[in-house]
Design an enzyme around this catalytic site. Structure first.
Site, PDB file in Angstrom:
ATOM      1  N   GLN B 125     -21.643   9.137  -8.623  1.00 50.85           N
ATOM      2  CA  GLN B 125     -20.233   8.094  -8.458  1.00 50.85           C
ATOM      3  C   GLN B 125     -19.094   8.982  -8.831  1.00 50.85           C
ATOM      4  O   GLN B 125     -19.384   9.731 -10.431  1.00 50.85           O
ATOM      5  CB  GLN B 125     -20.011   7.030  -8.795  1.00 50.85           C
ATOM      6  CG  GLN B 125     -18.762   6.853  -8.831  1.00 50.85           C
ATOM      7  CD  GLN B 125     -18.236   5.088  -9.924  1.00 50.85           C
ATOM      8  OE1 GLN B 125     -19.078   4.421 -10.162  1.00 50.85           O
ATOM      9  NE2 GLN B 125     -16.796   4.511  -9.006  1.00 50.85           N
ATOM     10  N   GLY B 126     -18.475   9.994  -8.708  1.00 48.09           N
ATOM     11  CA  GLY B 126     -17.416  11.170  -9.749  1.00 48.09           C
ATOM     12  C   GLY B 126     -15.974  10.459  -9.192  1.00 48.09           C
ATOM     13  O   GLY B 126     -15.656  11.328  -8.145  1.00 48.09           O
ATOM     14  N   GLU B 243     -17.699  -3.059  -6.889  1.00 51.14           N
ATOM     15  CA  GLU B 243     -18.580  -2.338  -7.912  1.00 51.14           C
ATOM     16  C   GLU B 243     -17.843  -3.310  -9.073  1.00 51.14           C
ATOM     17  O   GLU B 243     -18.910  -4.186  -9.955  1.00 51.14           O
ATOM     18  CB  GLU B 243     -17.714  -1.263  -8.214  1.00 51.14           C
ATOM     19  CG  GLU B 243     -18.013  -1.057  -9.819  1.00 51.14           C
ATOM     20  CD  GLU B 243     -17.693   0.197 -10.159  1.00 51.14           C
ATOM     21  OE1 GLU B 243     -16.722   0.929 -10.233  1.00 51.14           O
ATOM     22  OE2 GLU B 243     -18.610   1.072 -10.873  1.00 51.14           O
ATOM     23  N   GLU B 371      -8.731  -4.017 -19.999  1.00 45.86           N
ATOM     24  CA  GLU B 371      -7.301  -3.994 -19.909  1.00 45.86           C
ATOM     25  C   GLU B 371      -6.794  -4.320 -18.853  1.00 45.86           C
ATOM     26  O   GLU B 371      -6.050  -5.084 -18.689  1.00 45.86           O
ATOM     27  CB  GLU B 371      -6.741  -2.993 -20.956  1.00 45.86           C
ATOM     28  CG  GLU B 371      -7.312  -3.545 -22.283  1.00 45.86           C
ATOM     29  CD  GLU B 371      -8.626  -3.056 -22.770  1.00 45.86           C
ATOM     30  OE1 GLU B 371      -9.355  -2.780 -21.628  1.00 45.86           O
ATOM     31  OE2 GLU B 371      -9.243  -3.974 -23.891  1.00 45.86           O
TER      32      GLU B 371
END
Ligand SMILES: Cc1cc2nc3c(=O)[nH]c(=O)nc-3n(C[C@H](O)[C@H](O)[C@H](O)COP(=O)(O)OP(=O)(O)OC[C@H]3O[C@@H](n4cnc5c(N)ncnc54)[C@H](O)[C@@H]3O)c2cc1C
Lengths: 355, 387
Positions: B125-126, B243, B371
């Site tokens: 994954q980029g 994800e 966060e």
């Protein structure tokens, strides 16, 4: 009642602090990983010149005759710079043990003088640790066997390296044979000295853990000031401020606990267990929180080998379990506190003082 | 509500269990962050593919079994129970796969899914860039249209397993004048294309689990773009939902870790001095159960036509903090031996707890930091003011 360090103590620490920050850097530590021993004898000799290995050696044996309180801020600084060299174990743990025996044991007396002069090095084993750190550079090893302590020359031990998470640490299991010749204390005296050694080891580690915690917070404050996302420093986000503030609260409330422990070890060593365990547990919590919140605040950068943070994090993870892991020290606190005769209460912060 | 598996689901579980029992390698593979280990894991993916177990939720024509999400969960439970190897192609099968299914053309699915399923092509994954981490929309790497091709220039970073992978799915700015979430497109790049340079980045354990990827006038066909030009952000967010929320970290992983933690505790119960450790073990178990229950609920809801939304942020926080807590507890149980590497002669039964502990530190960072997830929960789920 005066719960401050003297000007002399602060001045001395300040000078050594400057020296250590100059000599020991992330780069020098990384370079040490590539060397065979991971230790610098040149640096050690500088410690010797400054009298650091001799601080707790009595004057009659060529030392400075100082005490634990004089050393404690320095021990903290060793954590701050993540010093790989075993200065704290040498000065705060090994030399006081040898000094306790030097009066009637000439081997201890002579070794003590040589440690102060930088001619010999020692490593200290203890039942709570299983492994011995820095045994590979030691000329002598102080090793426990039941109630006995032995002073064993390096030729009589076989070391097996035990690699761990922190590339700066050098841990060894030690194969050796108990013999009468090497025994320097036993019986009640041995028990007492092993107990005192444990407290000194834990005190030294607690101080380093606090130094590590403060160093990690400092690095993180800098990183989160420099790194921008969403057009502003990431440190301006309340979430990250709170991460760091929580670390500061933990650390600030571990410090006075540490200093009381150092005082107690120095003045009332037989009553120091509880104070030391309190310090070790609190310092461990502070360091673990600092590691966790620091890597978190660094983002992916903190998860790399290139970022210096891991030098400090890994030391904190390792030292938290050294010289008695938190379970061991919490258990001592439990035992002490649950005793119906435990001397607790508002008037006994510094022990029973009214006759 | 019916909390019993159907006879078909039970039969499916048996079938999975049986297949894994005969096929899972007897000895653990090397880390997939080494060249050798990566190839071992690639072979394992091929074995899975041969049995049509590569990605059970995919349609049969793509090498799957057309399973629903409950069956997927059952498969995952059996998979972790059997201690089968970690999925080296997880970014492909768990993240890109579902996204391709939703946005890919039939030709793209035929081209990319089949080879992903067969274990031939491994994906990285980029998305992240040096200046675009939490602020992912700050992406600056460009893909400029030139006839039937895009010309790509820029840099990606933190790309997991890109050192050894074959392909990378990226988000690039296709409209150079655009800002933020607009003008981004979702594009696939073969990592051996001319102009691509991959620099390994060692992680906390010293292994090159990350890579930095440099693009220097790299040309890829327009065919490699998923969805419309400018739709990249929208597509990426649907990938991110998977994800964080569902696929990447199935509950079985944490339940099996909790089980190992309980076993570790029992083994050492007699020498444990810290009264709070047993509590932590029980808490780990409870939280792993709660996570499984929550995912069963989500899966059921999705099967009834629901969509994944901001609750994927809730999940992400929960699994990542659970994983940290479990590994901290394990190290507390191992106590003085916790710092030892598994190959240290005195390591005894430390196993891979330390490595797991290191990896657990990254959980609250990857897939969107915790966060940021907390901000999303507060603002989008709870409606707290943004400013
Ligand atoms: C193990 C691992 C694997 C990864 N794999 C990949 C991959 O395969 N492909 C890929 O593209 N990326 C990958 N990443 C990168 C990951 O997506 C980023 O690390 C993540 O998005 C955070 O970006 P950053 O690291 O730049 O941190 P930063 O964005 O710089 O954040 C640093 C800190 O600031 C905080 N922060 C930033 N903005 C705010 C805000 N507005 N409010 C509150 N806090 C804020 C963050 O929460 C964090 O604590 C991976 C990361 C890790 C750790």
């Amino acid at each position: 009642m005066d719960f401050t360090f003297t000007e002399d103590q602060l001045l001395f620490c300040d000078n050594v602090k400057k020296f250590l920050h100059n000599e020991v850097t992330a780069d020098s530590i990384r370079a040490s990983w590539e060397t065979a021993t991971g230790r610098s004898d040149a640096l050690w000799q500088k410690f010797v010149e400054l009298g650091l290995t001799a601080m707790l050696v009595p004057e009659q044996f060529g030392g400075l005759g100082m005490n634990e309180l004089d050393f404690i801020l320095l021990a903290q600084t060793c954590g701050e710079v993540a010093l790989p060299e075993p200065l704290v174990e040498t000065a705060l743990v090994a030399t006081p043990l040898l000094a306790a025996l030097a009066g009637h044991d000439s081997r201890c007396a002579s070794l003590l003088e040589k440690i102060a002069a930088g001619e010999r090095k020692v490593a200290v084993g203890h039942a709570v640790n299983h492994l011995v750190s820095d045994a590979h550079i030691a000329d002598y090893l102080l090793l426990p066997s039941g109630n006995q302590i032995h002073l064993v020359p390096k030729e009589q031990v076989k070391l097996t390296a035990q690699p761990g998470v922190d590339p700066s640490r050098r841990l060894f299991s030690v194969d050796w044979k108990v013999s009468d010749e090497t025994c320097i204390t036993n019986g009640a005296e041995g028990v007492g000295l092993l107990a005192a050694t444990l407290n000194r080891g834990a005190l030294g580690v607690a101080a380093q853990l606090l130094g590590l915690a403060e160093a990690m917070v400092k690095q993180t404050v800098k990183y989160t000031t420099d790194r921008h996302q969403f057009g502003k420093p990431i440190g301006s986000n309340q979430a990250l401020k709170h991460h760091m503030a929580n670390c500061a609260v933990k650390t600030e409330f571990a410090k006075p606990v540490l200093y009381r422990a150092a005082y107690t070890v120095s003045r009332r060593p037989l009553h120091a267990d509880f104070a030391v365990s309190h310090a070790k547990v609190s310092a461990g919590e502070a360091a673990l929180l600092a590691a966790k919140n620091s890597i978190q605040s660094h983002g992916a950068m903190g998860y790399t080998w290139e970022c210096d943070l891991h030098i400090w994090m890994k030391r904190a993870w390792a030292l938290d379990k050294y010289w008695g892991h938190s379970g061991f020290h919490k258990n001592r606190l439990h035992q002490w506190l649950m005793n119906p005769n435990a001397k607790i209460g508002a008037d006994k912060t510094f022990g029973e003082q009214v006759a | 509500m019916d909390l019993n598996y159907t006879p078909e689901q039970i039969a499916f579980r048996r079938e999975v269990r049986q297949w894994l029992a005969t096929n899972v390698p007897a000895r653990p593979l090397q880390s997939f962050d080494t060249a050798e280990g990566f190839e071992q894991h690639r072979q394992w993916e091929k074995t899975l593919a041969k049995g049509n177990w590569g990605m059970v939720t995919w349609p049969k024509e793509y090498g799957g079994r057309g399973c629903n999400l409950i069956e997927w969960l059952i498969f995952e439970e059996e998979y972790y129970r059997a201690q089968a190897p970690l999925r080296v192609n997880q970014n492909g099968i768990f993240l890109l796969g579902p996204t391709l299914m939703e946005y890919g053309t039939p030709e793209q699915k035929a081209r990319f899914i089949s080879k992903m399923a067969s274990g031939e092509e491994m994906w990285a994954q980029g998305w992240s860039e040096p200046g675009a981490g939490s602020d992912l929309a700050a992406i600056r790497s460009k893909a400029i249209r030139d006839g039937d091709e895009y010309v790509i220039n820029g840099q990606k970073v933190w790309s997991t397993r890109a050192v050894f992978a074959d392909w990378v799915f990226c988000i690039f700015r296709t409209d150079p004048a655009s800002e933020k979430h607009n003008g981004l497109s979702f594009i696939f790049v073969p990592l051996d294309a001319p102009g691509v340079t991959v620099r390994p980045i060692p992680q906390l354990n010293g292994l090159p689990g990350f890579a930095e990827i440099f693009f220097d006038d790299v040309r890829v066909p327009v065919f490699n773009r998923l969805g419309d030009e400018g739709q990249g952000w929208h597509i990426a967010m649907s990938t991110a939902g998977f994800e964080r929320g569902l696929m990447l970290r199935s509950p079985a992983r944490f339940q099996e870790t909790a089980k190992r933690l309980v076993a570790l505790y029992r083994e050492h119960a007699n020498d444990i001095l810290d009264l709070s450790i047993e509590d932590a073990v029980v808490k780990a178990f409870m939280d792993a159960e709660a996570y499984a229950l929550s995912i069963y609920q989500t899966a059921s809801r999705l099967m009834n036509g629901g969509k994944i939304g901001a609750e994927s942020s809730v999940n992400k926080i929960f699994w990542s903090e659970l994983d940290q807590q479990m590994h901290e507890t394990a190290l507390n149980i191992l106590a003085t031996r916790a710092e030892l590497l598994p190959h240290a002669p005195a390591a005894g039964d430390v196993g891979n707890w330390l490595d797991g502990f290191l990896f657990a530190q990254s959980g609250p960072i990857y897939a969107g930091t915790n966060e940021i997830q907390r901000n999303i929960i507060a603002e989008r789920l709870l409606g707290m003011p943004r400013k």
